[in-house]
Design a protein around this motif. Structure first.
Motif, PDB file in Angstrom:
ATOM      1  N   LEU A 179      12.517   4.504  -4.141  1.00 13.09           N
ATOM      2  CA  LEU A 179      11.370   3.809  -3.541  1.00 13.09           C
ATOM      3  C   LEU A 179      11.839   2.900  -2.409  1.00 13.09           C
ATOM      4  CD1 LEU A 179       9.412   2.871  -6.799  1.00 13.09           C
ATOM      5  CD2 LEU A 179       8.702   4.544  -5.074  1.00 13.09           C
ATOM      6  N   ALA A 180      12.921   2.171  -2.636  1.00 10.44           N
ATOM      7  CA  ALA A 180      13.445   1.261  -1.614  1.00 10.44           C
ATOM      8  C   ALA A 180      13.853   2.028  -0.359  1.00 10.44           C
ATOM      9  CB  ALA A 180      14.630   0.476  -2.172  1.00 10.44           C
ATOM     10  N   THR A 181      14.531   3.158  -0.535  1.00 13.73           N
ATOM     11  CA  THR A 181      14.955   3.978   0.599  1.00 13.73           C
ATOM     12  C   THR A 181      13.747   4.484   1.382  1.00 13.73           C
ATOM     13  OG1 THR A 181      16.956   4.659  -0.559  1.00 13.73           O
ATOM     14  CG2 THR A 181      16.221   6.057   1.268  1.00 13.73           C
ATOM     15  N   ARG A 182      12.746   4.999   0.672  1.00 16.13           N
ATOM     16  CA  ARG A 182      11.558   5.542   1.339  1.00 16.13           C
ATOM     17  C   ARG A 182      10.763   4.461   2.072  1.00 16.13           C
ATOM     18  NH1 ARG A 182       9.254  10.376  -2.484  1.00 16.13           N
ATOM     19  NH2 ARG A 182      11.185  11.570  -2.448  1.00 16.13           N
ATOM     20  N   LEU A 183      10.788   3.237   1.527  1.00 13.53           N
ATOM     21  CA  LEU A 183      10.047   2.143   2.158  1.00 13.53           C
ATOM     22  C   LEU A 183      10.872   1.412   3.217  1.00 13.53           C
ATOM     23  CD1 LEU A 183       8.363   0.627  -1.029  1.00 13.53           C
ATOM     24  CD2 LEU A 183       7.222   1.878   0.821  1.00 13.53           C
ATOM     25  N   GLY A 184      12.193   1.635   3.207  1.00 11.20           N
ATOM     26  CA  GLY A 184      13.058   0.943   4.158  1.00 11.20           C
ATOM     27  C   GLY A 184      13.241  -0.522   3.819  1.00 11.20           C
ATOM     28  N   VAL A 185      13.252  -0.839   2.510  1.00 13.21           N
ATOM     29  CA  VAL A 185      13.447  -2.215   2.044  1.00 13.21           C
ATOM     30  C   VAL A 185      14.516  -2.203   0.960  1.00 13.21           C
ATOM     31  CG1 VAL A 185      11.069  -2.898   2.587  1.00 13.21           C
ATOM     32  CG2 VAL A 185      11.611  -2.057   0.291  1.00 13.21           C
ATOM     33  N   SER A 186      14.916  -3.391   0.501  1.00 12.67           N
ATOM     34  CA  SER A 186      15.936  -3.472  -0.537  1.00 12.67           C
ATOM     35  C   SER A 186      15.347  -3.171  -1.913  1.00 12.67           C
ATOM     36  CB  SER A 186      16.559  -4.879  -0.550  1.00 12.67           C
ATOM     37  OG  SER A 186      15.608  -5.808  -1.046  1.00 12.67           O
ATOM     38  N   GLN A 191       0.825  -1.205   0.000  1.00 14.60           N
ATOM     39  CA  GLN A 191       0.000   0.000   0.000  1.00 14.60           C
ATOM     40  C   GLN A 191       0.862   1.259   0.000  1.00 14.60           C
ATOM     41  OE1 GLN A 191      -2.709  -0.530   3.266  1.00 14.60           O
ATOM     42  NE2 GLN A 191      -3.836  -2.154   2.213  1.00 14.60           N
ATOM     43  N   GLN A 192       1.963   1.246   0.772  1.00 14.76           N
ATOM     44  CA  GLN A 192       2.869   2.398   0.775  1.00 14.76           C
ATOM     45  C   GLN A 192       3.537   2.563  -0.592  1.00 14.76           C
ATOM     46  OE1 GLN A 192       5.350   1.209   4.050  1.00 14.76           O
ATOM     47  NE2 GLN A 192       4.343   2.629   5.471  1.00 14.76           N
ATOM     48  N   LEU A 193       3.924   1.440  -1.207  1.00 15.58           N
ATOM     49  CA  LEU A 193       4.539   1.480  -2.532  1.00 15.58           C
ATOM     50  C   LEU A 193       3.577   2.080  -3.549  1.00 15.58           C
ATOM     51  CD1 LEU A 193       6.759   0.806  -4.575  1.00 15.58           C
ATOM     52  CD2 LEU A 193       5.884  -1.548  -4.630  1.00 15.58           C
ATOM     53  N   LEU A 194       2.318   1.647  -3.526  1.00 14.58           N
ATOM     54  CA  LEU A 194       1.319   2.187  -4.447  1.00 14.58           C
ATOM     55  C   LEU A 194       1.093   3.677  -4.204  1.00 14.58           C
ATOM     56  CD1 LEU A 194      -1.225  -0.759  -4.470  1.00 14.58           C
ATOM     57  CD2 LEU A 194       0.342  -0.091  -6.315  1.00 14.58           C
ATOM     58  N   ARG A 237       1.635   6.555  -6.937  1.00 13.18           N
ATOM     59  CA  ARG A 237       0.570   7.487  -7.311  1.00 13.18           C
ATOM     60  C   ARG A 237       1.088   8.919  -7.312  1.00 13.18           C
ATOM     61  NH1 ARG A 237      -2.719   4.422  -3.648  1.00 13.18           N
ATOM     62  NH2 ARG A 237      -4.016   3.007  -4.834  1.00 13.18           N
ATOM     63  N   HIS A 238       1.970   9.204  -6.375  1.00 14.06           N
ATOM     64  CA  HIS A 238       2.539  10.551  -6.284  1.00 14.06           C
ATOM     65  C   HIS A 238       3.532  10.794  -7.419  1.00 14.06           C
ATOM     66  CE1 HIS A 238       3.848  14.285  -4.567  1.00 14.06           C
ATOM     67  NE2 HIS A 238       5.094  13.869  -4.621  1.00 14.06           N
ATOM     68  N   ASN A 239       4.382   9.779  -7.718  1.00 12.70           N
ATOM     69  CA  ASN A 239       5.366   9.922  -8.785  1.00 12.70           C
ATOM     70  C   ASN A 239       5.705   8.538  -9.328  1.00 12.70           C
ATOM     71  OD1 ASN A 239       7.438  10.470 -10.535  1.00 12.70           O
ATOM     72  ND2 ASN A 239       8.802  11.377  -9.018  1.00 12.70           N
ATOM     73  N   ALA A 240       5.065   8.155 -10.420  1.00 12.78           N
ATOM     74  CA  ALA A 240       5.264   6.832 -11.007  1.00 12.78           C
ATOM     75  C   ALA A 240       6.642   6.679 -11.652  1.00 12.78           C
ATOM     76  CB  ALA A 240       4.174   6.538 -12.037  1.00 12.78           C
ATOM     77  N   ARG A 241       7.385   7.768 -11.772  1.00 11.22           N
ATOM     78  CA  ARG A 241       8.724   7.706 -12.374  1.00 11.22           C
ATOM     79  C   ARG A 241       9.828   7.637 -11.327  1.00 11.22           C
ATOM     80  NH1 ARG A 241       9.747  11.610 -17.200  1.00 11.22           N
ATOM     81  NH2 ARG A 241      11.563  10.300 -17.118  1.00 11.22           N
ATOM     82  N   GLU A 242       9.455   7.526 -10.073  1.00  9.88           N
ATOM     83  CA  GLU A 242      10.447   7.446  -8.995  1.00  9.88           C
ATOM     84  C   GLU A 242      11.340   6.226  -9.231  1.00  9.88           C
ATOM     85  OE1 GLU A 242      11.877   9.624  -6.602  1.00  9.88           O
ATOM     86  OE2 GLU A 242       9.847   9.802  -5.849  1.00  9.88           O
ATOM     87  N   SER A 243      12.620   6.368  -8.961  1.00  7.36           N
ATOM     88  CA  SER A 243      13.558   5.256  -9.186  1.00  7.36           C
ATOM     89  C   SER A 243      13.340   4.152  -8.157  1.00  7.36           C
ATOM     90  CB  SER A 243      15.000   5.754  -9.105  1.00  7.36           C
ATOM     91  OG  SER A 243      15.328   6.061  -7.757  1.00  7.36           O
ATOM     92  N   ILE A 244      13.729   2.943  -8.526  1.00  3.55           N
ATOM     93  CA  ILE A 244      13.638   1.796  -7.620  1.00  3.55           C
ATOM     94  C   ILE A 244      14.445   2.079  -6.356  1.00  3.55           C
ATOM     95  CG2 ILE A 244      14.207  -0.656  -7.329  1.00  3.55           C
ATOM     96  CD1 ILE A 244      11.887  -0.234  -9.247  1.00  3.55           C
ATOM     97  N   ALA A 245      15.621   2.657  -6.508  1.00  2.08           N
ATOM     98  CA  ALA A 245      16.478   2.950  -5.347  1.00  2.08           C
ATOM     99  C   ALA A 245      15.792   3.923  -4.391  1.00  2.08           C
ATOM    100  CB  ALA A 245      17.822   3.512  -5.811  1.00  2.08           C
TER     101      ALA A 245
END
Length: 163
Positions: free
Chosen positions: A43-50, A26-29, A33-41
């Motif tokens: 997204l991982a940092t913001r979610l606290g996952v690899s 849900q956090q990833l989605l 929704r806010h920025n679908a072009r965000e990099s994987i890196a």
């Protein structure tokens, strides 16, 4: 209409998948929704996952049909020539699934929302002209199971959230 059973099956699978999303999904989605072009890196940092976790979750969400695509959001004034309207729809009896499937096949329908109260569905319509809107409304009103409808043309957005 031969794709109707597949459409209904996909809608059912998507509904089942939506109920099985955990907090990270849900956090990833929400981030996408806010920025679908965000990099994987990022997204991982913001979610606290690899990064691998984000990649795997994205692949699973895409494969299950939760994510069906990535798009560009434009400010309403940037959509030159686009005419938007909202159609409130009342459905006869238990025809909601069939009517919904038919509406999702209508080119002018950009989104379809189930509602409560007087109306059963709210369809977001987008066309290029009043003539095209008229043709779309005629086609929609011929769908068996639609009891009554009311359409409002979108004139202006007074407050845009998040854009």
């Amino acid at each position: 209409m031969s794709d109707l059973p597949d459409l209904l099956l996909n809608l059912s699978r998507q509904n089942d998948t939506m109920h099985s999303l955990d907090a990270t999904d849900q956090q990833l989605l929400a981030l996408l929704r806010h920025n679908a072009r965000e990099s994987i890196a990022t997204l991982a940092t913001r979610l606290g996952v690899s990064r691998a976790t984000v990649t795997n979750r994205l692949r699973r969400l895409e494969d299950s049909g939760v994510i069906v695509g990535y798009t560009v959001r434009l400010r309403p004034e940037a959509e030159t020539g686009a005419l938007r309207a909202w159609m409130s729809i009342a459905i006869e009896g238990n025809d909601a699934r069939r009517v919904s499937a038919s509406l999702l096949g209508e080119p002018a329908v950009q989104a379809l929302h189930a509602t409560n109260g007087q109306w059963d569905l709210l369809a977001e319509l987008q066309v290029r002209s009043l003539a095209e809107l008229s043709q779309s409304l005629e086609r929609i009103r011929l769908i068996k199971g639609i009891r009554h409808s009311e359409t409002s043309i979108h004139l202006e957005t007074l407050r845009a959230g998040g854009v």
